[in-house]
Each structure stands twice: as structure tokens, then as C-alpha cells.
Design a protein around this motif. Structure first.
Motif, short mmCIF file in Angstrom:
data_model
loop_
_atom_site.label_atom_id
_atom_site.label_comp_id
_atom_site.label_asym_id
_atom_site.label_seq_id
_atom_site.Cartn_x
_atom_site.Cartn_y
_atom_site.Cartn_z
N GLY B 167 110.61 24.11 59.23
CA GLY B 167 110.21 22.87 59.87
C GLY B 167 108.74 22.55 59.66
O GLY B 167 108.17 21.68 60.33
N LEU B 168 108.12 23.24 58.70
CA LEU B 168 106.70 23.00 58.44
C LEU B 168 106.47 21.55 58.02
O LEU B 168 107.20 21.02 57.20
CB LEU B 168 106.23 23.93 57.32
CG LEU B 168 104.78 23.78 56.81
CD1 LEU B 168 103.79 24.14 57.91
CD2 LEU B 168 104.55 24.67 55.60
N ARG B 169 105.45 20.91 58.60
CA ARG B 169 105.10 19.55 58.23
C ARG B 169 103.69 19.54 57.68
O ARG B 169 102.86 20.34 58.07
CB ARG B 169 105.18 18.64 59.46
CG ARG B 169 106.62 18.43 59.92
CD ARG B 169 106.69 17.81 61.28
NE ARG B 169 106.24 16.42 61.27
CZ ARG B 169 106.43 15.61 62.29
NH1 ARG B 169 107.02 16.03 63.39
NH2 ARG B 169 105.99 14.35 62.24
N GLY B 170 103.43 18.63 56.77
CA GLY B 170 102.13 18.57 56.10
C GLY B 170 100.96 18.60 57.07
O GLY B 170 100.91 17.79 57.99
N ARG B 171 100.05 19.52 56.82
CA ARG B 171 98.96 19.70 57.76
C ARG B 171 97.73 18.84 57.42
O ARG B 171 96.70 18.94 58.07
CB ARG B 171 98.53 21.18 57.81
CG ARG B 171 99.60 22.11 58.38
CD ARG B 171 99.77 21.87 59.85
NE ARG B 171 100.57 22.92 60.49
CZ ARG B 171 101.80 22.71 60.96
NH1 ARG B 171 102.38 21.54 60.84
NH2 ARG B 171 102.45 23.71 61.56
N GLY B 172 97.84 18.02 56.41
CA GLY B 172 96.72 17.18 56.02
C GLY B 172 96.52 16.01 56.95
O GLY B 172 95.46 15.42 57.03
N GLY B 173 97.58 15.69 57.71
CA GLY B 173 97.43 14.60 58.66
C GLY B 173 98.69 13.79 58.86
O GLY B 173 99.01 13.41 59.97
N GLY B 224 100.17 30.60 48.39
CA GLY B 224 101.02 29.49 48.81
C GLY B 224 101.27 28.52 47.68
O GLY B 224 102.39 28.04 47.48
N MET B 225 100.22 28.23 46.91
CA MET B 225 100.37 27.31 45.78
C MET B 225 101.31 27.89 44.74
O MET B 225 102.13 27.15 44.16
CB MET B 225 99.01 27.10 45.09
CG MET B 225 98.21 25.96 45.63
SD MET B 225 96.68 25.78 44.73
CE MET B 225 97.17 24.68 43.43
N ASN B 327 98.18 19.98 51.45
CA ASN B 327 96.88 20.31 52.00
C ASN B 327 96.68 21.84 52.03
O ASN B 327 97.64 22.61 52.00
CB ASN B 327 96.83 19.71 53.41
CG ASN B 327 95.64 20.15 54.21
OD1 ASN B 327 95.71 21.10 54.98
ND2 ASN B 327 94.53 19.46 54.02
N VAL B 328 95.44 22.27 52.11
CA VAL B 328 95.10 23.71 52.17
C VAL B 328 95.88 24.43 53.26
O VAL B 328 96.50 25.47 53.05
CB VAL B 328 93.58 23.87 52.43
CG1 VAL B 328 93.25 25.31 52.78
CG2 VAL B 328 92.79 23.42 51.23
N GLU B 329 95.86 23.85 54.47
CA GLU B 329 96.49 24.52 55.60
C GLU B 329 98.00 24.62 55.41
O GLU B 329 98.63 25.60 55.84
CB GLU B 329 96.16 23.77 56.90
CG GLU B 329 96.38 24.60 58.16
CD GLU B 329 96.08 23.82 59.42
OE1 GLU B 329 95.18 22.96 59.39
OE2 GLU B 329 96.73 24.09 60.44
N THR B 330 98.59 23.62 54.77
CA THR B 330 100.03 23.66 54.52
C THR B 330 100.35 24.87 53.64
O THR B 330 101.22 25.67 53.94
CB THR B 330 100.50 22.37 53.81
OG1 THR B 330 99.98 21.24 54.51
CG2 THR B 330 102.01 22.30 53.78
#
Lengths: 175, 551, 239
Positions: B167-173, B224-225, B327-330
Motif C-alpha cells: 500500500g506504499l504511496r509516493g512520498r514526494g507529495g 530501492g532503485m 521520490n527518495v523516500e519512496t
């Protein structure tokens, strides 16, 4: 004029052009290497002058107007020579709330320059940055590449004092 | 490189530190470094030598420990752990002298406080513990296990399934479902290859989460990448880092070299047919380049001007090819998800917002720094428990979230759970994680004006509504702030905001009116005070005007 | 094997029209004689999508999409005119008039100006925000042409035609936001440009009087863009 016919020769023997060549070579002289190459020119020479722009344009086969357009789009790049010392005041939200404006005013009061300007003697340039990512220690200022946190008007004055000779007070000669 | 060899490296690393009685960790991320933490490290090392303790005590530079306001931070890790604050080089002898004895009272930072105890660290699990410049340290902490597992035992579809399950959602915003994005890129047909991009442009003023992760745990992002690249079928990756983060760039370059040397990046990773080359591309001071199509234009060597979407980068991105951009955090959440399973991640957070979020707490709050908390925690807990409340006994006024694209959340919503939907419901956004706390000394008109000034100068200039509209909106806000506006100006302000929001080409223009609408929604009285009474309650505006007419 | 050409049917302004797979809404509309307001779009050049005049409403979505870049989908119902769309168009155009110094009465393209014509169609006779009156210049260094920045709307047609059709890429944009300006080479006077071939294409695709031929007086300059789709077609057939 044949700007793109042969491989462009470096503008001079200045060894710094070798650094620029290295960056362009690393990216295979592709047009997409433009921004990386401009970074190297600015890092090596302090700013992007016309010679540097022409050399990069010719070497990467990018039109002159495009190079100019890219150089002026990004605020990190400067086409003007910077002063001997640079003071970058962060004007991000956290720093703004913690009084970044006062720091800018301090420089204005001491040296008479506003953001984007350099003192007449070329010693100090004042710049602003939209956020340097040190919000936890706001307000932040970058003095000659060194990030300083929790900066006060006093510490700004100290740095300025180190960089400039004190202005001599005018002595009225009594007749 | 296989799992066996990885474990051997981890074992070797653990064995090398086993005989140590104490590890002294010094934060060498940007903020503490700016307070000379490198001198602290040097002083501590020479004290260790002076006491002949080299085989028993190791001084180690580590990443961010979170409480930047109290930096430079030093943690002595042994049988017990003690955290010290505001450490200077002169304190080195006291600290080394206290090993195995009573801690140095005057420097102690109590860790039994909400700032530390209420955090749940996934993204930041290694920050402040491992040395960001040694891959062995990352491997000893379980690093690259997820990549090796994914490459050798899972298919790309299985990897995507785990991410979807999480359920991870983009952490960039924007909070777009990550699994869905990966799936879209994976399905996109391409004969010329695909790309993965890491958006490390972090342009929001007040946000430094990504910076921290890149400086404190760069390998995490690479891992992650790489997992993402494997999942979607990409063999070339770019990390777009803003030029204002030179330390992050340095640590990333170092990390890429180290990973390549160990065969964890490059060709035929782990003796599979999958290969990935990652390159760093520098930003150059343009907030708009955080927008994905503008970022892509920048990597292509152009002015950072966005392109209309559709088509989306997943279909047609970098050089027209399918591109995964996160994003980095994602990316920083991916390795733990693969290691522990998507379900584990989905067990944290709220129904629609899973996992944790890193927030950068700044402004008028005691504990400024980085926190990582489970989604669903209340704003009240963040500001008053972890944040330690408002300094100088002042009163809470609002929290600004989401930077220039976000809004201000006032007092009445302090008990709101922080997640994507709730923030959107009150007129703000999660954004990248910047949280600026404001007290009664902040004028909301001034705050709106500040953000609009930002959008106006960062506007790329391509489309008319944003280029010219933000300028007029800023002029109107200045007029209001200066006490020179009338009711017609307020009406015009709202008309322009509506038009800019709905007709701008990209997210910058579309969300530029948010701080204005948000402050109008909750602090409309302040606008009226400025317009009708020519008065600023917070005392920020109109300070140049003489008090009393005709004075 | 030739790719199958996909035919799609959709509705624009209530009319049933058909399109081939990759066409944009604007292309299909123009083919069928349905006018959609536009400024930065020119047939024969790449799409820019920046003027926002061609924004249309699609049934089932609350997002406004630019017709010049949006590909048609089967069953789409497109609305070109509505109170909302037309009021946005007006306001955006008013912003444009406020941005620089557009004075029709002394302008060489008075009566033949795409900006002026569009404004008349939308019923604009005044603007609702203050004029910004920036101080911008005129570059008259070229022997045959002149660039007047006061009339420029940054549509970038000149940039695109010079880059894509003539191939010289003399023009580009410097700076950003409202500080953006059209420049030649390294921000040099047009007359000193090394790359310019004096072909005049930029002058004829420019929608306003920003680029014009010397020797023309007020209202005497009318532009001829017809060469453009012809050139594009000739080049495509040659490939």
C-alpha cells in the motif's frame, strides 16, 4: 564561421579547461551533458563567461541560444563574476520565519548591497537561496561554501568583518 | 555476489566490532557538520588514542539522529546508551573519560522523551547508526539482502505484487500508489529500454528529509532503485539531486562506486542477467524541476519546463521512453518491504495511508529536526509531544504542510490523524513532509504572500496563467499586507486563484494558489483586518507606517 | 507490414466526428471546421501547450485538457465553449495584455493580429487587473526585420520554426517567469547573429507584431503562414 565542423579547441592553455573537457568526455559529448558541463565551468572559473558558453556550445554541438537559455533558466548559474567572498542567505520557509530578512538587512546595513549584488570593491557578494535543507538549524547562511546554522546578525557581522577591511572613519581636519 | 557472500561480509563487519566496548557515534550530516561536528569527531579520536583505548572504543561518523536543534549530537553506544547534545571539541576529553562510568551530566540529552520514543523508524532505521561512507556497515545492518533476494528468488511481477500489497504511496507529495506506477511502467512496451529516476530535487523550502536520507544512508536509496529497475525492466538509472546538496552528491557518488565494486550495481548483478548503471545528474536551482516532466527535461539538457500530461512518464518519459520516477523516500521504503513483506508494511498506518512518513519539523517549535512516525498520528502529538511544544510560551496558530503547494492547518484540527486523505480534506496536502509550525507572531497574509512570491520567482514562464497570474496574485497580497487594498482586490484575488489553479499547465501553477485559499479559508478575518482596518494583528506587516495619522 | 490505422469516433460540440488513432482533439476539430481558440499552436510545428486557450472540457472528467496535445479517445464528448471555459480564456488573455505593452493603434499588425482577433472574439474591451508596464526593448539591428519585445507573448512559435523547420535554432528563451525573453544566440543583437539565415520564417509565424518586416507602417504588416504546412508536407514525403 564553422562552429560545429571540427572538434572545438580549448579557448586557452588554462588547465581548468581540462576539467571541463573531462566532464564533457565523461558524458560522451552528448547535448544532454549541457548542465553538467556548465556546472564544471562555473566550479572551475567561478562563473559562466561568454568564452565558456561558446566552448561548451561548440563541443557539445548545442545551439548558442539554447546554451544561453539553459544558463539563464537555472538560478544556480551566474553569468557575472562573483565577489571574492560569497554570503548566501537561505530564504526558505523555516529560515524566513526565524528571521532571515534581518540577516539580509544586516549585510545591507554594513556593506550597502542587496541580494544578487556585489560590493563595488568586488570583495563580497550577497546571494539568496530558496532552501539549503538545514531547516533544523534555521536561520542558515552559507559563508564561502560553509553552511552555518542558527545564524544571528552578530555572527553575520563577524564574518563580514573578517572579509572586509573596516571602513575608516572620516576625520574632520580642524582648521 | 549472492546471499551467502553478503552474509559473510556482514559477519566480518560484526566480528570487527565485537571486541569493542563502546562506539561513539558523531552525527556528520549537514546540519551538525555546519556546527563543526567534524572537529568533534577528530577531538574524540585523539582522546581515544591518548587514553590508549583504540581496541576498545571506536569513534564513528554517522548520519542524522533527528534532533537537529540540539546538535552536534553524539551517542555513546555500549552496554548502555547515552546521547549528548550541543557537543563541542572541548567536550571530547570529558566524554571519553566517562566511558564505562557516569555519563557527563551537563551534556546529556534524555532519550526517554516523545521525540525519540514515539517515532517508528523504517526509512530512518539506519540513520545515526551506520557510517554512511561504508557499504560494509550497511550490509551488516541487513543492507542489499532485499536486492539479492529479489533478483535471485523473485520474478519482477512478484516484486511488484509485494509493493502493491504494502500500500506504499509516493512520498514526494502526490501520494500516487507506488505498486500501480511500477506495474504501469512494467507493462509499457519499449524496444529502446526503460529508465528509473530518483527525484532528489527536494525543492520545498522547509523540507530536508530526502537530504538526510541521502547523507545518512545512501545505499538504501540505491537498493530501492535497483529493485525498482528490476521490477519494471530498466537498465539505466538517474538520481537527480539538487546542486544545493553537495554532501549528498558526494556520499551518493561514493556509494555507487562501492556498490559497483562489490557487484551490486553494474552488469550481471548477482550473476543474473539483470544489470543497472546509475548516474547522478545535478539540478541547478529550479524548484520546478521537482515536477517530473520538468526534471526529465532537465536531464535531457534543456530548460526545466514541464510538458503537458498525458502522456505520463510511465508511457513516454526520458527521451520518450517508459520511465519510472519516484521520490527518495519512496525508494527508501522498498528494501524493508521486500525483506519483511508487503503485509508487514500494510499493518502500519491507516486504512488508505500505509507505513510511516518522515517529517521535517521546523519553525516555532522546540524540537526542530526530523521525525519518522506512523501515518495516522495526530498533529497534536507531532507538535506538542514530539515537537516539545511552542517556545517562549507562545500560542499555537497553525502548521503549514506541503510547502508552497500546501496549506495551513489551524488549531481546530490538531486532533486530526495525519494521512493523505485527512490533510486533503482540510485544504492542505501531505506534500514531501515539511511541517512549519507557526505561532501568533506569524501573519497569515504574510505567509500567503511569502509562498506566492516563491511560486512567482520559481515559475518556469511557459504557460500564461502561472507566469503572469502568480505575479498579479503576489501584487494583490502585497497590497493587502501594506494596508492599501479594498474589497474589490479580495474578489480579484479569489478569481485569479481559481483560474490559475484550473488552467495552469503543471503542478506548480495548479497548487500555487493553495496557501492563499487555505489561509483565506481559516484566517479570513486577518485578511479583512488588513483590508478594512489597515492593521496587522501579528505585527509583521505595515511596520514602516507611522503610528497614528499625521504623526 | 503497415500498421493498422485505428479509426475512433467522438463528439465535439455535439457533432459526431471521426479520427485516426493518433490525432489530437484540435486536429480533428479543425478538420471538421470546428474552431478552437489557440495562440501557441501552429500547424506544421511541434505542440507547446502553453497558451491554455485550447483547454476543453471532457465529459466524465473534471480536468481541463489542452486540445492541441490531447489525443482523441473513442467515445469522447468534448465541449469547446462553456461559460467556465470562455471566462477562463478571457481572464488568461487579459493577463497577457497586462503583461507587456500591447498598443494596437500604433502597431504594424493592427487588424491582422491573432492576439487582437482572439480578444475581439472573446469580447474583451478592457482588462480587470492593472497593467504591469514593464520596460522592455526593441531590437532593430537586423537589416530586414525587427523584434519588438513589447508585443511578444512568449508563444515560442519563432523558436520552434527556426529550430524545427529552418534548422538554425537562432532563437531561444532566456530567464524564467515574467523575466523570460526571446533571445538570439548568446543574447546578441539579431543583426550580429551568426546563426540567423534571414529566412524570415519567424516573422511570418509570429502571431503578433513582435516580429515584423522593416519598412511597414501601422497596420501594413500581414503575415503569411501558409508556407509552413507545405514545407512540413514536402519534408515528410521526402523521408
Amino acid at each position: 564561421m564553422q562552429p560545429f565542423a571540427n572538434k572545438a579547441a580549448a579557448p586557452s592553455d588554462d588547465r581548468r579547461w581540462k576539467l571541463v573537457d573531462a566532464t564533457m568526455r565523461k558524458h560522451g559529448h552528448e547535448p544532454s551533458a549541457l548542465i553538467e558541463s556548465l556546472h564544471t565551468v562555473q566550479e572551475s572559473f567561478g562563473y559562466l563567461d561568454e568564452i565558456g558558453l561558446r566552448y561548451v556550445a561548440q563541443s557539445l554541438r548545442v545551439p548558442y541560444s539554447k546554451v544561453y537559455g539553459v544558463s539563464t533558466f537555472y538560478h544556480f548559474f551566474t553569468l557575472k563574476p562573483q565577489g571574492e567572498h560569497t554570503c548566501v542567505v537561505c530564504t526558505g520557509t523555516a529560515c524566513y520565519i526565524k528571521g532571515a530578512q534581518r540577516l539580509l538587512d544586516t549585510v545591507d546595513d554594513s556593506l550597502g548591497i542587496k541580494a544578487g549584488e556585489t560590493t563595488a570593491d568586488g570583495k563580497v557578494s550577497l546571494l539568496t537561496a530558496r532552501c539549503v535543507g538545514s531547516c533544523g538549524v534555521a536561520p542558515a547562511v552559507v559563508f564561502d561554501g560553509q553552511v552555518a546554522g542558527k545564524v544571528t546578525p552578530d555572527s553575520v557581522s563577524q564574518w563580514l568583518g573578517k572579509w572586509t577591511k573596516p571602513i575608516e572613519a572620516r576625520v574632520m581636519v580642524e582648521q | 555476489m549472492n546471499l551467502e557472500e553478503l552474509k559473510q561480509i556482514a559477519e566480518a563487519e560484526r566480528e570487527s566490532v565485537a571486541p569493542l566496548e563502546h562506539t561513539v557515534r558523531v552525527c556528520v550530516a549537514a546540519s551538525c557538520l555546519s556546527s563543526k561536528s567534524d572537529q568533534v569527531t577528530a577531538a574524540l579520536e585523539s582522546e581515544v588514542k591518548a587514553h590508549g583505548l583504540e581496541h576498545k572504543c571506536k569513534v564513528k561518523g554517522v548520519g542524522c539522529m533527528g534532533l537537529c536543534a540540539a546538535g552536534p549530537l553524539v551517542e555513546v553506544h555500549g552496554e548502555q546508551s547515552t546521547m549528548y547534545q550541543s557537543v563541542t571539541a572541548e567536550d571530547a576529553s570529558a566524554i571519553i573519560g566517562s566511558l564505562g562510568k557516569e555519563p557527563v551530566e551537563r551534556l546529556v540529552l534524555p532519550t526517554a522523551q516523545p521525540f525519540f520514543s514515539q517515532q517508528k523508524k523504517i526509512v530512518l532505521e539506519n540513520s545515526g547508526i551506520i557510517d554512511p561512507e561504508r557499504i560494509e556497515d550497511y550490509i551488516a545492518a541487513g543492507g542489499y539482502e532485499a536486492l539479492v533476494t529479489a533478483l535471485t528468488t523473485m520474478t519482477p511481477h512478484e516484486v511488484i505484487d509485494e509493493v502493491k500489497k504494502s500500500g506504499l504511496r509516493g512520498r514526494g507529495g502526490a501520494g500516487y500508489p507506488t505498486g500501480l506506477k511500477w506495474s504501469t511502467v512494467q507493462k509499457a512496451a519499449s524496444e529502446d529500454g526503460k529508465y528509473v529516476i530518483c527525484n532528489a530535487d527536494e525543492g520545498d523550502p522547509g523540507a530536508f528529509m530526502d537530504r538526510s536520507v541521502l547523507e545518512s544512508d545512501p545505499h538504501r536509496v540505491l537498493e530501492g532503485m535497483a529493485i525498482g529497475a528490476y521490477a519494471v525492466g530498466a537498465n539505466k538509472g538517474y538520481i537527480y539531486v539538487r546542486a544545493e546538496y553537495p554532501l549528498a552528491v558526494k556520499r551518493l557518488r561514493n556509494a555507487i562506486r562501492q556498490a559497483e565494486r562489490l557487484g551490486l550495481l553494474g552488469n550481471d548483478i548477482c550473476d543474473t542477467r539483470f544489470g543497472l548503471r546509475i548516474e547522478i545528474r545535478l539540478g541547478a536551482g529550479a524548484f520546478v524541476c521537482g515536477e517530473e516532466t520538468a526534471l526529465i527535461a532537465s536531464i535531457e539538457g534543456n530548460r526545466g519546463q514541464p510538458r503537458p500530461r498525458p502522456p505520463y512518464p510511465a508511457q513516454s518519459g526520458l527521451w520518450g521512453r517508459p520511465t519510472l520516477i519516484n521520490n527518495v523516500e519512496t525508494y527508501a521504503n522498498i528494501a524493508p518491504i521486500i525483506r519483511n513483506g508487503g503485509e508487514w508494511f500494510a499493518g502500519i498506518g491507516t486504512q488508505k495511508s500505509k507505513g510511516t512518513k518522515v517529517f521535517a519539523l521546523a519553525g516555532r517549535v522546540n524540537n526542530t529536526g526530523l521525525i519518522e512516525v506512523p501515518m495516522g498520528i495526530t498533529l497534536r502529538d507531532i507538535v506538542f509531544k514530539l515537537g516539545g511544544g511552542i517556545p517562549e510560551g507562545r500560542k499555537f496558530k497553525a502548521v503549514q504542510t506541503g510547502g508552497p503547494s500546501g496549506g495551513c492547518v489551524p488549531e481546530q484540527y490538531l486532533d486530526m490523524p495525519v494521512d493523505y486523505e485527512s490533510l486533503a480534506a482540510v485544504g492542505s496536502i501531505m506534500g514531501s513532509g515539511g511541517m512549519i509550525v507557526m505561532d501568533e507572531t506569524s501573519c497569515m497574509v504574510d505567509v500567503a504572500k511569502f509562498f506566492m512570491d516563491f511560486c512567482r520567482t520559481e515559475s518556469c514562464g511557459k504557460c500564461i496563467p502561472c507566469r503572469v497570474g502568480t505575479g498579479h496574485i503576489h501584487n494583490l497580497l502585497s497590497k493587502i499586507a501594506d494596508g492599501e487594498a479594498d474589497a474589490g482586490d479580495l474578489e480579484m484575488l479569489e478569481r485569479l486563484c481559481d483560474m490559475v489553479r484550473h488552467t495552469s499547465l503543471c503542478g506548480l501553477g495548479q497548487s500555487a494558489p493553495n496557501p492563499v485559499s487555505s489561509t483565506l479559508r481559516y484566517f479570513r478575518d486577518e485578511y479583512h483586518e488588513h483590508i478594512e482596518h489597515k492593521h496587522c494583528g501579528a505585527g509583521t506587516c505595515m511596520t514602516h507606517k507611522a503610528v497614528g495619522a499625521g504623526a | 507490414m503497415k500498421k493498422q490505422v485505428q479509426i475512433k469516433t467522438l463528439q465535439i460540440e455535439g457533432r459526431d466526428v471521426s479520427a485516426t488513432g493518433e490525432q489530437t482533439i484540435l486536429q480533428v476539430a479543425l478538420e471538421n471546421g470546428i474552431q478552437i481558440p489557440r495562440l501557441c499552436y501552429v500547424e506544421g510545428l511541434s505542440q507547446f501547450g502553453a497558451c491554455r486557450m485550447c483547454l476543453v472540457e471532457i465529459k466524465g472528467s473534471n480536468k481541463l485538457l489542452p486540445a492541441c496535445v490531447t489525443q482523441v479517445e473513442e467515445g469522447m464528448e468534448v465541449k469547446v465553449h462553456s461559460e467556465r471555459l470562455d471566462s477562463y480564456r478571457k481572464l488568461v488573455l487579459e493577463l497577457l495584455f497586462s503583461e507587456r505593452n500591447h498598443i494596437c493603434s500604433v502597431c504594424v499588425v493592427n487588424g491582422h493580429c491573432e492576439l487582437q482577433t482572439l480578444a475581439m472574439h472573446l469580447g474583451i474591451d478592457h482588462i480587470s487587473m492593472p497593467y504591469l508596464h514593464p520596460k522592455v526593448g526593441v531590437d532593430a539591428s537586423h537589416p530586414r526585420f525587427t523584434l519588438d519585445h513589447n508585443r511578444c507573448i512568449l508563444c515560442t512559435r519563432c523558436v520552434r520554426v527556426c529550430s524545427e523547420i529552418e534548422g538554425a535554432h537562432t532563437w531561444d528563451v532566456m530567464g524564467r517567469g515574467m523575466e523570460a525573453r526571446i533571445i538570439a544566440d548568446l543574447n546578441e543583437p539579431w543583426g550580429s547573429s551568426e546563426s540567423c539565415t534571414s529566412c524570415g520564417k519567424c516573422v511570418h509565424v509570429c502571431p503578433t507584431g513582435a516580429l515584423f518586416e522593416k519598412g511597414k507602417s501601422v497596420a501594413e504588416m500581414s503575415k503569411r503562414k501558409q508556407f509552413l504546412p507545405y514545407l512540413t508536407l514536402m519534408r515528410e514525403t521526402r523521408q
